[in-house]
Motif scaffolding. Structure first.
Motif, short mmCIF file in Angstrom:
data_model
loop_
_atom_site.label_atom_id
_atom_site.label_comp_id
_atom_site.label_asym_id
_atom_site.label_seq_id
_atom_site.Cartn_x
_atom_site.Cartn_y
_atom_site.Cartn_z
N GLU A 147 38.82 48.80 37.73
CA GLU A 147 39.70 49.96 37.53
C GLU A 147 40.85 49.95 38.55
OE1 GLU A 147 39.56 52.01 34.92
OE2 GLU A 147 37.85 50.82 34.24
N GLU A 148 40.51 49.50 39.74
CA GLU A 148 41.49 49.37 40.82
C GLU A 148 42.70 48.53 40.37
OE1 GLU A 148 40.64 50.89 43.57
OE2 GLU A 148 41.48 49.81 45.28
N PHE A 149 42.39 47.38 39.80
CA PHE A 149 43.41 46.44 39.33
C PHE A 149 44.24 47.07 38.19
CE2 PHE A 149 44.31 42.81 36.35
CZ PHE A 149 45.36 42.26 37.09
N LEU A 150 43.52 47.66 37.23
CA LEU A 150 44.20 48.22 36.05
C LEU A 150 45.12 49.38 36.42
CD1 LEU A 150 41.34 48.18 33.38
CD2 LEU A 150 43.17 46.51 33.73
N ASP A 152 46.96 49.70 39.09
CA ASP A 152 48.20 49.33 39.77
C ASP A 152 49.02 48.25 39.06
OD1 ASP A 152 47.67 51.08 41.80
OD2 ASP A 152 46.48 49.60 42.94
N CYS A 153 48.34 47.39 38.32
CA CYS A 153 49.01 46.21 37.77
C CYS A 153 50.07 46.63 36.74
CB CYS A 153 47.96 45.31 37.12
SG CYS A 153 48.65 43.91 36.28
N HIS A 154 51.33 46.24 36.96
CA HIS A 154 52.39 46.71 36.04
C HIS A 154 52.29 46.05 34.67
CE1 HIS A 154 54.49 43.33 38.07
NE2 HIS A 154 55.01 43.12 36.88
N PHE A 155 51.52 44.96 34.56
CA PHE A 155 51.29 44.32 33.25
C PHE A 155 50.36 45.16 32.36
CE2 PHE A 155 52.63 40.89 35.95
CZ PHE A 155 53.32 40.02 35.14
N TYR A 156 49.72 46.17 32.96
CA TYR A 156 48.84 47.05 32.17
C TYR A 156 49.42 48.45 31.99
CZ TYR A 156 45.18 43.73 31.28
OH TYR A 156 44.49 42.66 30.79
N LYS A 157 50.72 48.56 32.13
CA LYS A 157 51.33 49.86 31.88
C LYS A 157 51.09 50.28 30.42
CE LYS A 157 55.45 52.58 32.27
NZ LYS A 157 56.90 52.58 32.24
N PHE A 158 51.16 49.31 29.51
CA PHE A 158 50.95 49.65 28.08
C PHE A 158 49.59 50.31 27.87
CE2 PHE A 158 47.74 46.81 26.26
CZ PHE A 158 47.62 45.81 27.22
N ASP A 181 38.66 35.79 32.20
CA ASP A 181 38.14 35.95 33.56
C ASP A 181 39.10 36.85 34.35
OD1 ASP A 181 37.41 35.69 36.19
OD2 ASP A 181 37.12 33.51 36.11
N PHE A 182 38.66 38.10 34.59
CA PHE A 182 39.55 39.06 35.27
C PHE A 182 39.76 38.72 36.74
CE2 PHE A 182 38.41 41.66 31.53
CZ PHE A 182 39.71 41.95 31.09
N ASN A 183 38.84 37.96 37.34
CA ASN A 183 39.09 37.50 38.71
C ASN A 183 40.27 36.54 38.72
OD1 ASN A 183 37.11 38.87 40.11
ND2 ASN A 183 35.55 37.36 39.54
N TYR A 184 40.28 35.66 37.70
CA TYR A 184 41.42 34.74 37.58
C TYR A 184 42.70 35.55 37.39
CZ TYR A 184 44.30 30.79 36.28
OH TYR A 184 45.30 29.85 36.26
N MET A 185 42.63 36.59 36.53
CA MET A 185 43.84 37.37 36.26
C MET A 185 44.37 38.05 37.53
SD MET A 185 44.60 40.36 33.52
CE MET A 185 43.82 39.63 32.10
N GLU A 186 43.46 38.51 38.37
CA GLU A 186 43.91 39.14 39.62
C GLU A 186 44.64 38.12 40.50
OE1 GLU A 186 41.37 41.81 41.74
OE2 GLU A 186 40.48 42.62 39.89
N LYS A 187 44.15 36.89 40.46
CA LYS A 187 44.83 35.82 41.22
C LYS A 187 46.19 35.49 40.59
CE LYS A 187 40.70 33.65 43.10
NZ LYS A 187 39.63 32.89 42.47
N GLU A 188 46.23 35.53 39.25
CA GLU A 188 47.51 35.32 38.55
C GLU A 188 48.53 36.35 39.01
OE1 GLU A 188 47.67 35.22 34.13
OE2 GLU A 188 45.53 34.82 34.25
N TYR A 189 48.04 37.57 39.09
CA TYR A 189 48.92 38.68 39.44
C TYR A 189 49.53 38.44 40.82
CZ TYR A 189 50.44 43.54 39.88
OH TYR A 189 51.19 44.67 40.04
#
Ligand code: FDA
Length: 490
Positions: A147-150, A152-158, A181-189
């Motif tokens: 939830e923390e990631f979602l 703040d991440c501007h890619f999840y504004k939608f 893999d959401f861990n991978y996505m956090e690293k992508e971010y």
């Protein structure tokens, strides 16, 4: 023509085929897996993003075939996404080693227990929820975004806008698990690794991050040393031999789709996992061409899993819309399933086109009121699907109710830029049924009237499951293969 003998052949490398391959190989049984699409990992080809479609974008087409914005020309190539066009519905499917897992949104949803029970009254619901579903989710590497990631991440504004608006309209939202893999996505971010979901990759394949079947079931099956995967092997039809083995007629193709070799494989046991449309077609076509005996229920109880796409415009236009940059991986849903009058589930879908079109896209999953039926037209050499507006009328009512409620609370209009009149009644991502468990097959996927022919894929589910279907397809495949291996491979 080359002639080869094999013990066990599986046709199709989607969810059903991958589960079957792993469970057989684990027992030391050699398996040959035939897949008409490309082995992407082996080929060295890259997957392309939605805004820059390349080789992976479409199966042998010269223009893109996404549900909208098809402005792009293509070279003909054995790409990952295919679309089967019928008069009132278009069915999208994945092609390549990994099947639908290459192109799908990765949403890994376990169906509601009550609905599963209603659809499969003869299955042991308790065993499914205590064993087969958890097993499927573990092997598929289902995970949930933090939830923390979602937040703040501007890619999840939608998604934030979608959930906020849903709450304002009085709807309940849920977090949706995924195999990305959401861990991978956090690293992508944080730009520590190459971007994939955050770089617009999804329906033409993901180069990173997504645990598609080639990274899970098929990888494990390959590690046993018992699995032979033959890609670009398109099965034309099958026939039954007097000794109850099967002959498989195959065109080996190149990446332009041209036949480069004709092959015949004889198999003692044959598992059809060509996906709902593929397995139905192989059975109906083979019955017409080679007199393969098939049960009268083949082709019946087909459904679109209640799929209905819709969209809204001017979503928070003045506060920056749903965002220019969007992750391709959905994480939110609207759960309105318990409503008596308008039961539905809605995926808050991204629209990762690199444009801030102030548009929200939704994929609804509704109940099914009327089955379709699939037949084979031998003259035209193609499938015929009995499906029209009467099948989707109640889904359209639900969509109207949903949009009206959202617009009344938040402003906005139906999205005419996405769909004619704002309603995509003809968009189907979840074809199910046609070779229904316990109807055309026994309770474990053995085709009626056959000893050595099995069907293991989405066609076993009678038209509807209430949520995105691959977790259910995987769980049912696990359940069937457990019994089949125990009883038929001694
Ligand atoms: P699947 O279709 O996966 O595999 C069949 C394989 O057989 C394919 O690789 C095909 O090429 C091959 N084949 C067919 N005919 C053949 C022949 N004659 N010879 C050789 N090979 C042949 N689901 C979900 O749960 N969550 C989600 O987020 C999504 N999202 C989504 C997005 C999009 C764009 C699509 C198209 C689909 C989804 N889905 C989804 C649906 C999901 O992908 C689908 O239900 C499963 O892939 C079906 O699994 P099967 O095992 O039935 O077959």
């Amino acid at each position: 023509t080359e002639m080869i003998d094999k013990e066990v052949v599986i046709i199709g490398s989607g969810y059903g085929g991958s589960v079957a391959a792993l469970r057989l190989c684990e027992k030391g049984i050699p398996v040959t897996l035939l897949e008409m699409g490309l082995n992407w990992e082996k080929s060295g080809e890259k997957f392309s993003p939605m805004i820059n479609p390349g080789h992976s974008a479409a199966w042998l087409k010269t223009k893109t075939i996404a549900p909208f914005f098809n402005l792009f020309n293509l070279d003909k190539f054995t790409g990952t996404l295919d679309r089967l066009d019928f008069e009132h519905i278009k069915v999208w499917v994945g092609r390549g080693v990994g099947g639908g897992s290459l192109v799908n949104g990765g949403m890994a949803v376990t169906p509601k227990k009550e609905y599963f029970k209603e659809i499969f009254p003869n299955l042991d619901t308790e065993k499914f929820y205590s064993h087969y579903f958890p097993l499927a989710n573990k092997e598929l590497k289902t995970n949930v975004a933090s939830e923390e990631f979602l937040k703040d991440c501007h890619f999840y504004k939608f998604n934030r806008v979608g959930e906020e608006e849903a709450h304002k309209a009085g709807f309940k939202t849920v977090r949706v698990p995924n195999v990305y893999d959401f861990n991978y996505m956090e690293k992508e971010y944080k730009e520590e690794v190459p971007r994939s979901a955050l770089a617009g990759e999804v329906i033409y394949g993901n180069n990173h991050g997504k645990n598609s079947l080639d990274k899970t079931y098929l990888k494990k099956a390959t590690a046993t040393g018992k699995l032979e995967i033959l890609d670009l092997h398109q099965v034309n039809h099958i026939s039954q031999n007097p000794d109850k083995s099967y002959t498989i007629d195959i065109s080996v193709i190149n990446t332009k789709g041209e036949e480069i070799q004709h092959k015949i494989i004889n198999a003692k046991k044959l598992i059809l996992s060509a996906g709902t449309m593929g397995s139905i077609e192989l059975l109906l076509k083979s019955s017409a061409k080679t007199q393969l005996p098939i049960d009268e229920n083949v082709g019946k109880e087909w459904g679109n899993n209640g799929n209905f796409m819709t969209g809204r415009n001017w979503v928070k236009a003045f506060s920056g819309g749903t965002g220019f940059k969007q992750s391709t991986i959905p994480v939110g849903g609207i759960d309105h399933w318990e409503d008596k009058e308008h039961p539905f589930f809605v995926e808050i879908a991204p629209l990762p086109m690199g444009l801030n079109v102030a548009t929200a896209l939704y994929l609804m999953v509704n109940k099914l009121k009327k089955f379709g039926e699939v037949k084979y037209d031998l003259k035209a050499q193609k499938l015929d699907l009995n499906w029209d507006q009467s099948h989707t009328a109640h889904m359209k009512d639900n969509a109207k109710h949903f949009l009206r409620t959202m617009n009344n609370a938040n402003g906005g209009t139906r999205s005419h830029i996405l769909f004619h009149n704002g309603f995509g009644a003809d968009v189907c991502y979840h074809p199910l049924g046609g070779i229904v468990l316990g109807k055309a097959t026994d309770q474990f996927g053995r085709l009626n009237g056959h000893q050595n022919l099995y069907v293991i894929d989405g066609s076993l589910i009678p038209g509807t499951i209430g949520v995105n279907p691959f977790v259910t397809i995987t769980a049912i495949a696990e359940y069937c293969m457990e019994e089949i291996i125990k009883k038929d491979f001694v």
